[in-house]
Design a protein around this motif. Structure first.
Motif, PDB file in Angstrom:
ATOM      1  N   UNK A  21      23.003  -1.249 -44.494  1.00 48.43           N
ATOM      2  CA  UNK A  21      22.737  -0.473 -43.128  1.00 48.43           C
ATOM      3  C   UNK A  21      20.982  -0.693 -43.055  1.00 48.43           C
ATOM      4  N   UNK A  22      20.425  -0.926 -41.840  1.00 49.45           N
ATOM      5  CA  UNK A  22      18.676  -1.794 -41.110  1.00 49.45           C
ATOM      6  C   UNK A  22      18.111  -0.205 -40.380  1.00 49.45           C
ATOM      7  N   UNK A  23      17.083  -0.442 -40.362  1.00 40.18           N
ATOM      8  CA  UNK A  23      16.599   0.317 -40.354  1.00 40.18           C
ATOM      9  C   UNK A  23      15.383  -0.392 -39.301  1.00 40.18           C
ATOM     10  N   UNK A  24      16.431   0.541 -37.722  1.00 42.05           N
ATOM     11  CA  UNK A  24      15.758   0.004 -36.639  1.00 42.05           C
ATOM     12  C   UNK A  24      14.404   0.608 -36.081  1.00 42.05           C
ATOM     13  N   UNK A  25      13.531  -0.074 -35.984  1.00 47.65           N
ATOM     14  CA  UNK A  25      11.758   0.061 -35.653  1.00 47.65           C
ATOM     15  C   UNK A  25      12.354   1.733 -34.275  1.00 47.65           C
ATOM     16  N   UNK A  30      20.955   1.965 -38.749  1.00 40.97           N
ATOM     17  CA  UNK A  30      22.300   0.855 -38.120  1.00 40.97           C
ATOM     18  C   UNK A  30      23.531   0.477 -39.061  1.00 40.97           C
ATOM     19  N   UNK A  31      23.860  -0.105 -38.405  1.00 42.03           N
ATOM     20  CA  UNK A  31      24.906  -1.161 -38.964  1.00 42.03           C
ATOM     21  C   UNK A  31      24.089  -2.860 -39.061  1.00 42.03           C
ATOM     22  N   UNK A  32      24.453  -3.906 -39.047  1.00 42.78           N
ATOM     23  CA  UNK A  32      23.173  -5.039 -38.896  1.00 42.78           C
ATOM     24  C   UNK A  32      24.075  -5.243 -37.497  1.00 42.78           C
ATOM     25  N   UNK A  33      23.428  -5.258 -36.367  1.00 47.91           N
ATOM     26  CA  UNK A  33      23.803  -6.124 -35.387  1.00 47.91           C
ATOM     27  C   UNK A  33      23.071  -5.794 -34.045  1.00 47.91           C
ATOM     28  N   UNK A  34      23.500  -6.133 -32.992  1.00 45.07           N
ATOM     29  CA  UNK A  34      22.769  -6.398 -31.814  1.00 45.07           C
ATOM     30  C   UNK A  34      24.234  -6.797 -30.655  1.00 45.07           C
ATOM     31  N   UNK A  49      23.040 -12.035 -35.250  1.00 46.12           N
ATOM     32  CA  UNK A  49      22.874 -10.652 -36.002  1.00 46.12           C
ATOM     33  C   UNK A  49      21.928 -10.471 -37.215  1.00 46.12           C
ATOM     34  N   UNK A  50      23.430 -10.503 -38.175  1.00 37.43           N
ATOM     35  CA  UNK A  50      23.826 -10.191 -39.376  1.00 37.43           C
ATOM     36  C   UNK A  50      21.914 -10.832 -39.861  1.00 37.43           C
ATOM     37  N   UNK A  51      22.160 -12.487 -40.208  1.00 34.32           N
ATOM     38  CA  UNK A  51      21.725 -13.377 -40.179  1.00 34.32           C
ATOM     39  C   UNK A  51      19.551 -12.547 -39.633  1.00 34.32           C
ATOM     40  N   UNK A  52      20.357 -12.449 -38.795  1.00 34.71           N
ATOM     41  CA  UNK A  52      17.976 -12.559 -37.680  1.00 34.71           C
ATOM     42  C   UNK A  52      17.355 -11.263 -38.653  1.00 34.71           C
ATOM     43  N   UNK A  53      18.723  -9.818 -39.330  1.00 32.15           N
ATOM     44  CA  UNK A  53      18.117  -8.852 -39.407  1.00 32.15           C
ATOM     45  C   UNK A  53      18.434  -9.051 -40.688  1.00 32.15           C
ATOM     46  N   UNK A  54      18.905  -9.901 -41.539  1.00 27.55           N
ATOM     47  CA  UNK A  54      19.257  -9.557 -42.786  1.00 27.55           C
ATOM     48  C   UNK A  54      18.969 -10.189 -43.859  1.00 27.55           C
ATOM     49  N   UNK A  93      16.488 -10.235 -46.844  1.00 30.39           N
ATOM     50  CA  UNK A  93      14.795 -10.572 -46.206  1.00 30.39           C
ATOM     51  C   UNK A  93      15.332  -9.818 -45.027  1.00 30.39           C
ATOM     52  N   UNK A  94      13.981  -9.156 -45.585  1.00 33.83           N
ATOM     53  CA  UNK A  94      13.420  -8.775 -43.875  1.00 33.83           C
ATOM     54  C   UNK A  94      12.474  -9.625 -43.198  1.00 33.83           C
ATOM     55  N   UNK A  95      13.437 -10.531 -42.265  1.00 33.10           N
ATOM     56  CA  UNK A  95      12.316 -11.086 -41.638  1.00 33.10           C
ATOM     57  C   UNK A  95      11.574 -10.769 -40.647  1.00 33.10           C
ATOM     58  N   UNK A  96      12.116  -9.584 -40.289  1.00 34.55           N
ATOM     59  CA  UNK A  96      11.916  -9.306 -37.914  1.00 34.55           C
ATOM     60  C   UNK A  96      11.136  -8.564 -38.291  1.00 34.55           C
ATOM     61  N   UNK A  97      10.109  -7.412 -39.177  1.00 33.45           N
ATOM     62  CA  UNK A  97       9.178  -6.417 -39.222  1.00 33.45           C
ATOM     63  C   UNK A  97       8.555  -5.991 -38.241  1.00 33.45           C
ATOM     64  N   UNK A  98       9.023  -7.052 -36.762  1.00 30.13           N
ATOM     65  CA  UNK A  98       8.650  -6.377 -35.714  1.00 30.13           C
ATOM     66  C   UNK A  98       9.595  -5.033 -35.445  1.00 30.13           C
ATOM     67  N   UNK A  99      11.230  -5.517 -35.493  1.00 29.60           N
ATOM     68  CA  UNK A  99      12.203  -5.121 -35.398  1.00 29.60           C
ATOM     69  C   UNK A  99      12.944  -4.395 -36.415  1.00 29.60           C
ATOM     70  N   UNK A 100      13.213  -4.955 -37.605  1.00 30.50           N
ATOM     71  CA  UNK A 100      13.815  -3.592 -38.796  1.00 30.50           C
ATOM     72  C   UNK A 100      12.580  -3.293 -39.793  1.00 30.50           C
ATOM     73  N   UNK A 101      12.803  -1.687 -40.113  1.00 35.27           N
ATOM     74  CA  UNK A 101      11.441  -1.307 -41.039  1.00 35.27           C
ATOM     75  C   UNK A 101      12.241  -1.183 -42.198  1.00 35.27           C
ATOM     76  N   UNK A 102      13.877  -1.249 -42.321  1.00 33.39           N
ATOM     77  CA  UNK A 102      14.088  -1.606 -43.852  1.00 33.39           C
ATOM     78  C   UNK A 102      15.543  -2.210 -43.735  1.00 33.39           C
TER      79      UNK A 102
END
Length: 136
Positions: A21-25, A30-34, A49-54, A93-102
């Motif tokens: 799971x990813x924690x969106x800002x 949620x699950x990885x996705x968008x 989306x999974x690649x971008x987020x994780x 790896x957390x790539x988009x720290x502006x969108x994903x917290x964890x």
């Protein structure tokens, strides 16, 4: 209302019995996705989306769930398609720290509390399977 299609990847670790799971800002866990982008298939969106987020590359298997909702505050009629997926390669790896917290592997009980809209819980997603075909 504007129609918005959202594709999620349900990635389950069989050994640890945990869900990725990813924690969106702005909107919590949620699950990885968008959102699916114009000219993109549902499958392509879940993979991107999974690649971008994780930072993980995944392989889509089958559809695990389809949900929909009205978000009047945003003016959206959203259709959520959840795919079962497997990790093909990569290291989280957390790539988009502006969108994903964890990014975290979450146990089944906690995942069920974070996704109450799946009435049968993670267990139902594990059992559910519908084929997905892009017809061109």
């Amino acid at each position: 209302m504007e129609r918005v299609d959202v594709a999620y990847a349900f990635i389950f670790d069989e050994t640890e019995k945990k869900v990725l799971m990813v924690k969106n800002k702005d909107s919590g866990w949620s699950l990885p996705g968008g959102a699916v982008e114009k000219g993109e298939t549902l499958e392509q969106a879940a993979i991107r989306e999974t690649k971008e987020e994780t930072n993980l590359t995944i392989k889509i298997e089958t559809i695990a769930a389809v949900n929909e909702g009205f978000f009047k505050d945003k003016g959206h009629h959203a259709l959520f398609i959840t795919f079962k997926a497997k990790v093909v390669e990569g290291v989280i790896q957390l790539l988009h720290k502006d969108e994903i917290d964890e990014i975290k592997w979450i146990d089944i009980d906690t995942t069920n509390k974070r996704m109450p809209y799946h009435t049968g819980g993670v267990e139902s997603l594990l059992q559910s399977s519908a084929s997905y075909t892009f017809q061109g």
